[in-house]
Write a protein that holds these residues in place. Structure first.
Motif, PDB file in Angstrom:
ATOM      1  N   ALA A 277       4.159  16.549 -11.426  1.00 53.94           N
ATOM      2  CA  ALA A 277       3.405  16.266 -12.646  1.00 53.94           C
ATOM      3  C   ALA A 277       2.349  15.187 -12.445  1.00 53.94           C
ATOM      4  CB  ALA A 277       4.363  15.853 -13.762  1.00 53.94           C
ATOM      5  N   PHE A 278       2.668  14.125 -11.688  1.00 59.08           N
ATOM      6  CA  PHE A 278       1.783  12.967 -11.653  1.00 59.08           C
ATOM      7  C   PHE A 278       1.181  12.677 -10.277  1.00 59.08           C
ATOM      8  CE2 PHE A 278       4.995  12.222 -14.963  1.00 59.08           C
ATOM      9  CZ  PHE A 278       4.157  12.188 -16.070  1.00 59.08           C
ATOM     10  N   VAL A 279       1.663  13.335  -9.230  1.00 60.38           N
ATOM     11  CA  VAL A 279       1.094  13.127  -7.902  1.00 60.38           C
ATOM     12  C   VAL A 279       0.180  14.294  -7.523  1.00 60.38           C
ATOM     13  CG1 VAL A 279       1.586  12.783  -5.450  1.00 60.38           C
ATOM     14  CG2 VAL A 279       3.063  11.721  -7.182  1.00 60.38           C
ATOM     15  N   THR A 280       0.695  15.509  -7.626  1.00 59.68           N
ATOM     16  CA  THR A 280      -0.110  16.688  -7.296  1.00 59.68           C
ATOM     17  C   THR A 280      -0.769  17.307  -8.525  1.00 59.68           C
ATOM     18  OG1 THR A 280       1.800  18.171  -7.522  1.00 59.68           O
ATOM     19  CG2 THR A 280       1.412  17.184  -5.358  1.00 59.68           C
ATOM     20  N   ASN A 281      -0.479  16.788  -9.713  1.00 62.39           N
ATOM     21  CA  ASN A 281      -1.091  17.235 -10.971  1.00 62.39           C
ATOM     22  C   ASN A 281      -0.812  18.716 -11.278  1.00 62.39           C
ATOM     23  OD1 ASN A 281      -2.550  16.499 -13.303  1.00 62.39           O
ATOM     24  ND2 ASN A 281      -4.405  17.468 -12.507  1.00 62.39           N
ATOM     25  N   ASP A 282       0.321  19.204 -10.835  1.00 59.92           N
ATOM     26  CA  ASP A 282       0.729  20.588 -11.122  1.00 59.92           C
ATOM     27  C   ASP A 282       1.665  20.543 -12.338  1.00 59.92           C
ATOM     28  OD1 ASP A 282       1.194  23.245 -11.045  1.00 59.92           O
ATOM     29  OD2 ASP A 282       2.080  23.288  -9.043  1.00 59.92           O
ATOM     30  N   ARG A 283       1.101  20.267 -13.498  1.00 58.77           N
ATOM     31  CA  ARG A 283       1.916  19.948 -14.668  1.00 58.77           C
ATOM     32  C   ARG A 283       2.637  21.150 -15.256  1.00 58.77           C
ATOM     33  NH1 ARG A 283      -1.885  15.509 -17.887  1.00 58.77           N
ATOM     34  NH2 ARG A 283      -2.141  14.104 -16.085  1.00 58.77           N
ATOM     35  N   GLY A 284       2.046  22.301 -15.168  1.00 63.03           N
ATOM     36  CA  GLY A 284       2.724  23.488 -15.668  1.00 63.03           C
ATOM     37  C   GLY A 284       3.990  23.772 -14.890  1.00 63.03           C
ATOM     38  N   TYR A 285       3.892  23.671 -13.567  1.00 58.41           N
ATOM     39  CA  TYR A 285       5.073  23.880 -12.718  1.00 58.41           C
ATOM     40  C   TYR A 285       6.095  22.771 -12.927  1.00 58.41           C
ATOM     41  CZ  TYR A 285       7.755  25.035  -8.524  1.00 58.41           C
ATOM     42  OH  TYR A 285       8.751  25.381  -7.643  1.00 58.41           O
ATOM     43  N   ALA A 286       5.623  21.550 -13.111  1.00 53.77           N
ATOM     44  CA  ALA A 286       6.526  20.430 -13.377  1.00 53.77           C
ATOM     45  C   ALA A 286       7.281  20.637 -14.681  1.00 53.77           C
ATOM     46  CB  ALA A 286       5.736  19.124 -13.420  1.00 53.77           C
TER      47      ALA A 286
END
Length: 315
Positions: A277-286
């Protein structure tokens, strides 16, 4: 006429009772409204919003598009998710060892005539009120392979201790020790309160029948304490499945954490959620990861409630 005259007061009293009930209900709703509003805003709405986001894909600069079940399909086939889940479940199972330890310490503190009980309670409870970050930093220093106090003590007896958090063979066990040390004070206080609520007459009757202290513990204390143990087990499992702060501080995040040889043995589901969510910015997957964790917690809680019928004894 008599029937009609007698009916009017009854109807009037019934109407007055309904008005009084509505007024009381209105006041009741008014009193619980702040709490209910807070729960809806800070707990229920985030769950709904996160559930929606779990079906979306986020861009690098914000914005999202609906992708359906793609995130969940990806989650099922992601080996890193499986490894983090195994680590989390391993920590949860090993952490349950703290429950019998808390029962033993509570039984020792519950002995009649023991002096300094308040001091012992305070000593056990101090880690509970200490910030998790401070606890993690303290144990990170204690576990240090070069100058940590644990290895310094072991060197006195000729043992060359490992780098506890960086060694894959010891990292998980070292983390479990910190988790048990942090929570045993809370569990102990709850168990101690449960023991003090057990009627003294049961122990007196058992003594008259010739039962010793050990037999009394297994025949009276443990069965009467089973509802308390059930509550502690529920709280412990939920807390262990949400483990993040200890791992984050003791191992770090991102590339610094992945440089740790034991990182694969310590990464938890919540830590993986944070990185996505906060490092790779893949929030949907997070969001899909954390919703899956929510479902797992709910399923294990339901399972515990079903199993408690076989071992919990209610008076």
């Amino acid at each position: 006429m008599t029937t009609t005259a007698g009916t009017r007061p009854t109807r009037a009293a019934h109407a007055a009772s309904k008005r009084r009930f509505r007024a009381e209900a209105l006041w009741g709703y008014a009193f619980i409204a702040p709490t209910g509003l807070g729960l809806a805003i800070f707990y229920l709405w985030p769950v709904v919003q996160t559930t929606y986001f779990s079906f979306t894909e986020w861009g690098a600069f914000g914005g999202h598009t609906w992708t359906g079940l793609d995130n969940y399909t990806r989650l099922i086939g992601d080996p890193e998710v499986g490894r983090a889940l195994v680590n989390t479940l391993t920590y949860t199972v090993l952490g349950l060892v703290g429950i019998p330890l808390a029962i033993v310490f509570a039984a020792l503190l519950n002995r009649p005539g023991l002096r300094g009980v308040s001091a012992y309670r305070t000593a056990f409870f101090l880690p509970v009120v200490t910030m998790p970050v401070a606890v993690a930093m303290l144990w990170r220093w204690l576990y240090n392979g070069d100058y940590g106090l644990v290895n310094q003590v072991l060197s006195v007896v000729g043992i060359d201790g490992p780098n506890w958090i960086a060694d894959p063979a010891t990292a998980m066990y070292a983390l479990v020790v910190v988790g048990i040390w942090s929570s045993i004070g809370y569990n102990l206080i709850i168990f101690l309160a449960g023991m003090q609520a057990i009627p003294k007459e049961l122990y007196e009757a058992a003594s008259m029948d010739g039962a010793g202290s050990v037999r009394q513990f297994f025949r009276i204390t443990l069965p009467m304490l089973s509802p308390t143990a059930f509550f502690i087990s529920i709280v412990s499992v939920i807390g262990s499945l949400q483990l993040f702060d200890l791992v984050f501080v003791m191992t770090g995040s991102g590339q610094s954490a992945r440089a740790n040889p034991a990182y694969a043995r310590l990464q938890t589901v919540v830590q993986l959620f944070y990185e996505r969510a906060f490092v790779t910015n893949d929030r949907g997957y997070a969001a899909a990861i954390v919703i899956a964790l929510l479902v797992l917690i709910a399923a294990l809680t339901v399972l515990q409630f079903r199993l408690q019928r076989r071992w919990v004894h209610y008076v």
